[in-house]
Design a protein around this motif. Structure first.
Motif, PDB file in Angstrom:
ATOM      1  N   ASP A   1       0.825  -1.206   0.000  1.00 44.78           N
ATOM      2  CA  ASP A   1       0.000   0.000   0.000  1.00 44.78           C
ATOM      3  C   ASP A   1       0.860   1.257   0.000  1.00 44.78           C
ATOM      4  OD1 ASP A   1      -2.228  -1.612   0.022  1.00 44.78           O
ATOM      5  OD2 ASP A   1      -2.720  -1.237   2.140  1.00 44.78           O
ATOM      6  N   ARG A   2       1.917   1.262   0.807  1.00 48.04           N
ATOM      7  CA  ARG A   2       2.796   2.435   0.882  1.00 48.04           C
ATOM      8  C   ARG A   2       3.557   2.624  -0.430  1.00 48.04           C
ATOM      9  NH1 ARG A   2       3.763   6.831   0.547  1.00 48.04           N
ATOM     10  NH2 ARG A   2       5.571   7.826   1.434  1.00 48.04           N
ATOM     11  N   LEU A   3       4.004   1.540  -1.039  1.00 50.12           N
ATOM     12  CA  LEU A   3       4.696   1.651  -2.324  1.00 50.12           C
ATOM     13  C   LEU A   3       3.765   2.169  -3.423  1.00 50.12           C
ATOM     14  CD1 LEU A   3       6.925  -1.555  -2.345  1.00 50.12           C
ATOM     15  CD2 LEU A   3       7.702   0.821  -2.223  1.00 50.12           C
ATOM     16  N   LYS A   4       2.522   1.669  -3.429  1.00 43.74           N
ATOM     17  CA  LYS A   4       1.548   2.157  -4.424  1.00 43.74           C
ATOM     18  C   LYS A   4       1.299   3.649  -4.223  1.00 43.74           C
ATOM     19  CE  LYS A   4      -1.371  -1.178  -3.493  1.00 43.74           C
ATOM     20  NZ  LYS A   4      -2.570  -2.002  -3.406  1.00 43.74           N
ATOM     21  N   GLN A   5       1.166   4.073  -2.971  1.00 43.27           N
ATOM     22  CA  GLN A   5       0.950   5.486  -2.674  1.00 43.27           C
ATOM     23  C   GLN A   5       2.143   6.313  -3.150  1.00 43.27           C
ATOM     24  OE1 GLN A   5       0.491   6.250   1.515  1.00 43.27           O
ATOM     25  NE2 GLN A   5       0.330   8.449   1.240  1.00 43.27           N
ATOM     26  N   ALA A   6       3.345   5.841  -2.892  1.00 44.75           N
ATOM     27  CA  ALA A   6       4.543   6.566  -3.315  1.00 44.75           C
ATOM     28  C   ALA A   6       4.634   6.648  -4.833  1.00 44.75           C
ATOM     29  CB  ALA A   6       5.792   5.895  -2.739  1.00 44.75           C
ATOM     30  N   MET A   7       4.262   5.566  -5.528  1.00 44.92           N
ATOM     31  CA  MET A   7       4.296   5.586  -6.995  1.00 44.92           C
ATOM     32  C   MET A   7       3.274   6.568  -7.548  1.00 44.92           C
ATOM     33  SD  MET A   7       5.144   1.647  -8.131  1.00 44.92           S
ATOM     34  CE  MET A   7       3.728   0.934  -7.343  1.00 44.92           C
ATOM     35  N   CYS A   8       2.097   6.624  -6.953  1.00 43.46           N
ATOM     36  CA  CYS A   8       1.077   7.580  -7.394  1.00 43.46           C
ATOM     37  C   CYS A   8       1.545   9.015  -7.166  1.00 43.46           C
ATOM     38  CB  CYS A   8      -0.238   7.347  -6.660  1.00 43.46           C
ATOM     39  SG  CYS A   8      -1.105   5.865  -7.184  1.00 43.46           S
ATOM     40  N   GLU A   9       2.142   9.257  -5.999  1.00 41.07           N
ATOM     41  CA  GLU A   9       2.651  10.597  -5.702  1.00 41.07           C
ATOM     42  C   GLU A   9       3.743  10.981  -6.689  1.00 41.07           C
ATOM     43  OE1 GLU A   9       3.886  10.339  -1.632  1.00 41.07           O
ATOM     44  OE2 GLU A   9       1.811  10.307  -0.894  1.00 41.07           O
ATOM     45  N   CYS A  10       4.571  10.024  -7.028  1.00 38.00           N
ATOM     46  CA  CYS A  10       5.659  10.276  -7.970  1.00 38.00           C
ATOM     47  C   CYS A  10       5.084  10.616  -9.340  1.00 38.00           C
ATOM     48  CB  CYS A  10       6.572   9.058  -8.049  1.00 38.00           C
ATOM     49  SG  CYS A  10       8.040   9.314  -9.049  1.00 38.00           S
ATOM     50  N   ARG A  11       4.073   9.858  -9.769  1.00 39.34           N
ATOM     51  CA  ARG A  11       3.434  10.135 -11.065  1.00 39.34           C
ATOM     52  C   ARG A  11       2.793  11.508 -11.065  1.00 39.34           C
ATOM     53  NH1 ARG A  11       0.023   5.333 -11.113  1.00 39.34           N
ATOM     54  NH2 ARG A  11       1.644   3.909 -10.554  1.00 39.34           N
ATOM     55  N   GLU A  12       2.107  11.848  -9.970  1.00 40.52           N
ATOM     56  CA  GLU A  12       1.447  13.143  -9.888  1.00 40.52           C
ATOM     57  C   GLU A  12       2.464  14.278  -9.843  1.00 40.52           C
ATOM     58  OE1 GLU A  12      -1.541  13.245  -6.844  1.00 40.52           O
ATOM     59  OE2 GLU A  12      -2.510  11.450  -7.638  1.00 40.52           O
ATOM     60  N   ASP A  13       3.598  14.066  -9.207  1.00 40.94           N
ATOM     61  CA  ASP A  13       4.650  15.078  -9.170  1.00 40.94           C
ATOM     62  C   ASP A  13       5.234  15.298 -10.561  1.00 40.94           C
ATOM     63  OD1 ASP A  13       4.352  15.409  -6.468  1.00 40.94           O
ATOM     64  OD2 ASP A  13       6.081  14.173  -5.927  1.00 40.94           O
ATOM     65  N   ARG A  14       5.276  14.243 -11.371  1.00 44.56           N
ATOM     66  CA  ARG A  14       5.830  14.358 -12.724  1.00 44.56           C
ATOM     67  C   ARG A  14       4.848  14.957 -13.711  1.00 44.56           C
ATOM     68  NH1 ARG A  14       7.629   8.509 -13.531  1.00 44.56           N
ATOM     69  NH2 ARG A  14       6.216   8.811 -15.254  1.00 44.56           N
ATOM     70  N   ARG A  15       3.543  14.841 -13.448  1.00 41.80           N
ATOM     71  CA  ARG A  15       2.531  15.263 -14.414  1.00 41.80           C
ATOM     72  C   ARG A  15       2.706  16.714 -14.871  1.00 41.80           C
ATOM     73  NH1 ARG A  15      -2.310  13.373 -12.236  1.00 41.80           N
ATOM     74  NH2 ARG A  15      -1.814  11.423 -13.247  1.00 41.80           N
ATOM     75  N   PRO A  16       2.841  17.700 -13.953  1.00 36.57           N
ATOM     76  CA  PRO A  16       3.006  19.087 -14.427  1.00 36.57           C
ATOM     77  C   PRO A  16       4.251  19.251 -15.288  1.00 36.57           C
ATOM     78  CG  PRO A  16       2.515  19.053 -12.086  1.00 36.57           C
ATOM     79  CD  PRO A  16       2.743  17.629 -12.509  1.00 36.57           C
ATOM     80  N   TRP A  17       5.322  18.571 -14.947  1.00 37.34           N
ATOM     81  CA  TRP A  17       6.545  18.643 -15.731  1.00 37.34           C
ATOM     82  C   TRP A  17       6.319  18.070 -17.130  1.00 37.34           C
ATOM     83  CZ3 TRP A  17      11.079  20.644 -16.563  1.00 37.34           C
ATOM     84  CH2 TRP A  17      11.993  19.984 -17.354  1.00 37.34           C
ATOM     85  N   GLU A  18       5.656  16.916 -17.203  1.00 40.04           N
ATOM     86  CA  GLU A  18       5.395  16.298 -18.500  1.00 40.04           C
ATOM     87  C   GLU A  18       4.457  17.145 -19.347  1.00 40.04           C
ATOM     88  OE1 GLU A  18       4.039  12.455 -17.318  1.00 40.04           O
ATOM     89  OE2 GLU A  18       6.078  11.696 -17.053  1.00 40.04           O
ATOM     90  N   GLU A  19       3.470  17.777 -18.712  1.00 37.63           N
ATOM     91  CA  GLU A  19       2.547  18.650 -19.453  1.00 37.63           C
ATOM     92  C   GLU A  19       3.295  19.859 -20.012  1.00 37.63           C
ATOM     93  OE1 GLU A  19      -0.581  19.507 -16.684  1.00 37.63           O
ATOM     94  OE2 GLU A  19      -1.440  17.489 -16.864  1.00 37.63           O
ATOM     95  N   ARG A  20       4.163  20.463 -19.222  1.00 36.53           N
ATOM     96  CA  ARG A  20       4.939  21.602 -19.707  1.00 36.53           C
ATOM     97  C   ARG A  20       5.865  21.174 -20.833  1.00 36.53           C
ATOM     98  NH1 ARG A  20       7.693  23.595 -14.549  1.00 36.53           N
ATOM     99  NH2 ARG A  20       6.820  21.677 -13.834  1.00 36.53           N
ATOM    100  N   ARG A  21       6.458  20.014 -20.689  1.00 37.05           N
ATOM    101  CA  ARG A  21       7.372  19.517 -21.704  1.00 37.05           C
ATOM    102  C   ARG A  21       6.637  19.283 -23.018  1.00 37.05           C
ATOM    103  NH1 ARG A  21      10.341  14.175 -20.385  1.00 37.05           N
ATOM    104  NH2 ARG A  21       9.214  13.390 -22.149  1.00 37.05           N
ATOM    105  N   SER A  22       5.419  18.733 -22.955  1.00 35.54           N
ATOM    106  CA  SER A  22       4.673  18.465 -24.190  1.00 35.54           C
ATOM    107  C   SER A  22       4.213  19.773 -24.842  1.00 35.54           C
ATOM    108  CB  SER A  22       3.494  17.541 -23.912  1.00 35.54           C
ATOM    109  OG  SER A  22       2.541  18.189 -23.131  1.00 35.54           O
ATOM    110  N   LEU A  23       3.942  20.783 -24.056  1.00 39.08           N
ATOM    111  CA  LEU A  23       3.552  22.089 -24.610  1.00 39.08           C
ATOM    112  C   LEU A  23       4.711  22.732 -25.350  1.00 39.08           C
ATOM    113  CD1 LEU A  23       1.417  23.617 -21.711  1.00 39.08           C
ATOM    114  CD2 LEU A  23       0.596  22.781 -23.917  1.00 39.08           C
TER     115      LEU A  23
END
Length: 124
Positions: free
Chosen positions: A99-121
């Motif tokens: 459960d903790r690893l899944k939570q950490a992976m989700c947080e990591c994905r969410e932390d990357r999302r704004p960066w990936e969106e800016r990069r694609s723009l």
């Protein structure tokens, strides 16, 4: 589906890591002393310096291990040992770590999302 395979992979990884920890100790046949288990968990995670092993944090970890059924008593008792089954094969520990690893992976994905969106723009 893919999520099911990923979850099974994660569960298998956690089971293998708990087993690797137990072999790394190495734990005697009758189990680890309760205090040794907590200290060795810190060592295994890379917190090997004495100043990293703060008593209140060690006690907090021991408390949570008790909640997960690793220890039968609230406080440490003389010569109290933790057997292999109570730690390595403890389904509640495996579930908690997953459960903790899944939570950490989700947080990591969410932390990357704004960066990936800016990069694609910016086109790359």
């Amino acid at each position: 589906g893919a999520d099911g395979a990923t979850l099974r992979d994660l569960e298998e990884y956690v089971a293998q890591d708990l087993e690797a920890f137990w072999r790394w100790c190495p734990a005697p046949a009758d189990g680890l002393h309760r205090c040794a288990l907590v200290v060795k968990l810190f060592d295994y995670c890379g917190y090997t310096r004495k100043d990293q092993k703060v008593f209140s944090v060690l006690k907090h970890l021991d408390y949570h291990l008790r909640l997960l059924g690793v220890h039968p008593t609230d406080s440490m008792e003389r010569d109290q040992r933790v057997p292999y089954d109570a730690f390595v094969q403890n389904a509640r520990i495996k579930q908690g770590v997953c459960d903790r690893l899944k939570q950490a992976m989700c947080e990591c994905r969410e932390d990357r999302r704004p960066w990936e969106e800016r990069r694609s723009l910016r086109g790359g």
